[in-house]
Structures are given as structure tokens and as C-alpha cells.
Design a protein around this motif. Structure first.
Motif, PDB file in Angstrom:
ATOM      1  N   TRP A  97      13.809   1.810  -1.640  1.00  0.00           N
ATOM      2  CA  TRP A  97      12.798   0.759  -2.784  1.00  0.00           C
ATOM      3  C   TRP A  97      12.111   0.205  -2.039  1.00  0.00           C
ATOM      4  O   TRP A  97      11.903  -0.887  -0.947  1.00  0.00           O
ATOM      5  CB  TRP A  97      14.091  -0.778  -2.467  1.00  0.00           C
ATOM      6  N   ARG A  98      10.857  -0.388  -2.708  1.00  0.00           N
ATOM      7  CA  ARG A  98       9.850  -1.177  -2.206  1.00  0.00           C
ATOM      8  C   ARG A  98       9.254  -2.073  -2.945  1.00  0.00           C
ATOM      9  O   ARG A  98      10.103  -2.332  -4.443  1.00  0.00           O
ATOM     10  CB  ARG A  98       8.702   0.164  -2.687  1.00  0.00           C
ATOM     11  N   THR A  99       9.494  -3.435  -2.627  1.00  0.00           N
ATOM     12  CA  THR A  99       9.496  -4.440  -2.902  1.00  0.00           C
ATOM     13  C   THR A  99       8.106  -5.056  -3.760  1.00  0.00           C
ATOM     14  O   THR A  99       8.170  -6.226  -3.943  1.00  0.00           O
ATOM     15  CB  THR A  99      10.311  -5.435  -2.323  1.00  0.00           C
ATOM     16  N   LYS A 100       7.147  -4.720  -3.565  1.00  0.00           N
ATOM     17  CA  LYS A 100       6.354  -5.000  -3.388  1.00  0.00           C
ATOM     18  C   LYS A 100       5.375  -3.860  -3.960  1.00  0.00           C
ATOM     19  O   LYS A 100       5.296  -2.666  -3.858  1.00  0.00           O
ATOM     20  CB  LYS A 100       5.260  -5.357  -2.051  1.00  0.00           C
ATOM     21  N   PRO A 101       4.461  -3.932  -4.536  1.00  0.00           N
ATOM     22  CA  PRO A 101       2.981  -3.205  -5.790  1.00  0.00           C
ATOM     23  C   PRO A 101       2.710  -1.693  -4.962  1.00  0.00           C
ATOM     24  O   PRO A 101       2.736  -1.972  -3.942  1.00  0.00           O
ATOM     25  CB  PRO A 101       2.397  -3.667  -5.402  1.00  0.00           C
ATOM     26  N   VAL A 102       3.262  -0.976  -5.377  1.00  0.00           N
ATOM     27  CA  VAL A 102       3.192   0.610  -4.498  1.00  0.00           C
ATOM     28  C   VAL A 102       2.239   0.965  -4.772  1.00  0.00           C
ATOM     29  O   VAL A 102       2.985   1.609  -6.167  1.00  0.00           O
ATOM     30  CB  VAL A 102       4.357   0.727  -3.853  1.00  0.00           C
TER      31      VAL A 102
END
Length: 252
Positions: free
Chosen positions: A219-224
Motif C-alpha cells: 500500500w502506498r499511503t501518500k501520493p505516488v
């Protein structure tokens, strides 16, 4: 906690969501969506959801066959109240959904998973066409969809997530749009329209973008990258891998 897990197809969103605490109700709007939870394996070759048999699977899809039709809607069809035959079952499915939500309010599970948002939104389109006896959506119908999304659907999920159920998880796909003036391309969660999709993340406590990297769900929890909708009110680290509840608890 109200969570949206967003990402391309076949990146393990369903598998990851089904690792959350049981009892877990899995609302299956995508035909066969639950199969991945039964078979998904991690880098170690073991099932990611070994307790999948404890999950209550509730199906929300038509079992009727639909004949292919190739008629283009005309103004006369709107006046005559013509609607596509395949929309007939949508209202019944949404009535069934309302009953499940009422049950969740009185006897809540620990986790409620809805899979997937895109199919839910399509059911809304069909229900509008069937209920209003129209062959296609009109401009005004998108105002109705906006009210359903933000004033009814999300408001109810927020209430359940903050008062009754520990984890309410909406699984969604990503989509993209190109800015008319700048030509910039952005990705965001799918909504009933692009405008609603871009605004969707604001209603969630957590928005995680799911990917597969090195054969592992994450999971990416910040803008990517081009996806700007990810975010975490819990200030979770980025990334979280493997993308499971068990790993998440280390950061709560």
C-alpha cells in the motif's frame, strides 16, 4: 475507520482487504471477486487469507442472462419511457444492499468490505434508467448521482465506520483524465463521473494505492506517481508491505 483501497486490476486489493478482522462481511458486487481471497498467496507461497472460510460472502449480482441489443436511444424513446432490459434487476439488488446495511447497523461485523465501487456506481446508473423509464442518463441524472454518492452512500458508510464497525473498506479502481488546458494527466479513484471521482478521497479517513512490487502486495499511503488521491489521517508510513492488516497493526 473508513478506508478506500484503490489500484489497477489484479493487484491484490480484495486479498488485502480480506485480511482485516473477523467477523468480516464481504459484499461481492464483482462476479467472482471473492475467489482471489481464497487463492491469493504471498512471497512465502502461503495463503494471505488462511481464514477466508470465516468470511461471510454476500453476493450482489444478477444471475439472469441478457440478450444483446443494438438500439440507439432517440428522443422518441425518452418520451415513450423505453429503458434497457438489462437494468431491470438493479433496483432489487440495491434493495438487498439496503437490507444488509440495516443489518450492519443493528448487528455490526468488525469489518465490512464493498467490492467494487465501479460496479456499485454502474448499478446506480441502471437503477436511474429503470426507475425513470429512460434509455440513457441525462445531464440532470448526474446531479442525482452526486447526491446519492456524497449525501447517502458515503454518509452512511462514514456513520457505520465511526460508530458501529471498526473497518469499512471500499475497493475501487483507478482512472485517469487529461487537463484540457495544460494537457497534464492525473490518476484518481473511479467515480460515477470524473468530477466525482476526483472529489471522492476527501470523504475517507484513509486512501491507499495498492501495487505489486517484487511479487509482494503493498500500500502506498501518500501520493505516488500520477495518482494524487492517496492519503492517511493516521499518518501511516509509506509504503506498507506486505499489504495486510497484520502488517498495518504494527503502525497503529
Amino acid at each position: 475507520m473508513l478506508v478506500q483501497i484503490v489500484g489497477p486490476s489484479f493487484t491484490g486489493k480484495t486479498v488485502s482487504a480480506c485480511t482485516f478482522p473477523k467477523p468480516l462481511w464481504y459484499l461481492e458486487f464483482d462476479i467472482g471477486g471473492f475467489e482471489s481471497a481464497k487463492h491469493g498467496k504471498g512471497k512465502d507461497g502461503k495463503l494471505v487469507v488462511p481464514d477466508w472460510e470465516q468470511i461471510e460472502r454476500i453476493r450482489f449480482y444478477s444471475e439472469k442472462m441478457s440478450e444483446l441489443e443494438f438500439r440507439t436511444a432517440t428522443e422518441a424513446d425518452f418520451k415513450a419511457g423505453v429503458f434497457p432490459k438489462y437494468t431491470e434487476n438493479s433496483v432489487q439488488l440495491l434493495k438487498q444492499y439496503n437490507e444488509v446495511i440495516k443489518k450492519a447497523d443493528t448487528t455490526p461485523p468488525k469489518t465490512l468490505v464493498l467490492d467494487s465501487a465501479g460496479t456499485i456506481f454502474r448499478l446506480w446508473d441502471e437503477a436511474i434508467m429503470f426507475t425513470n423509464r429512460i434509455p440513457a442518463l441525462r445531464v440532470g441524472d448526474y446531479r442525482t448521482l452526486n447526491g446519492i454518492l456524497f449525501g447517502q452512500f458515503l454518509q452512511t458508510l462514514q456513520t457505520l465506520a465511526h460508530t458501529k464497525i471498526d473497518w469499512v473498506i471500499l475497493i475501487n479502481h483507478d482512472t485517469m483524465d487529461k487537463h484540457e488546458l495544460t494537457g497534464a494527466i492525473t490518476e484518481f479513484p473511479m467515480g460515477p463521473s470524473n468530477a466525482m471521482g476526483r472529489a471522492l478521497s476527501k470523504s475517507f479517513d484513509e486512501v491507499w494505492y495498492q501495487k505489486i512490487e517484487g511479487g509482494e502486495y503493498m500500500w502506498r499511503t501518500k501520493p505516488v506517481g500520477l495518482f494524487r488521491g492517496a492519503g492517511s489521517r493516521l499518518n501511516l508510513p509509506d509504503p506498507i508491505k506486505p499489504a495486510t492488516y497484520q502488517e498495518l497493526t504494527k503502525h497503529l
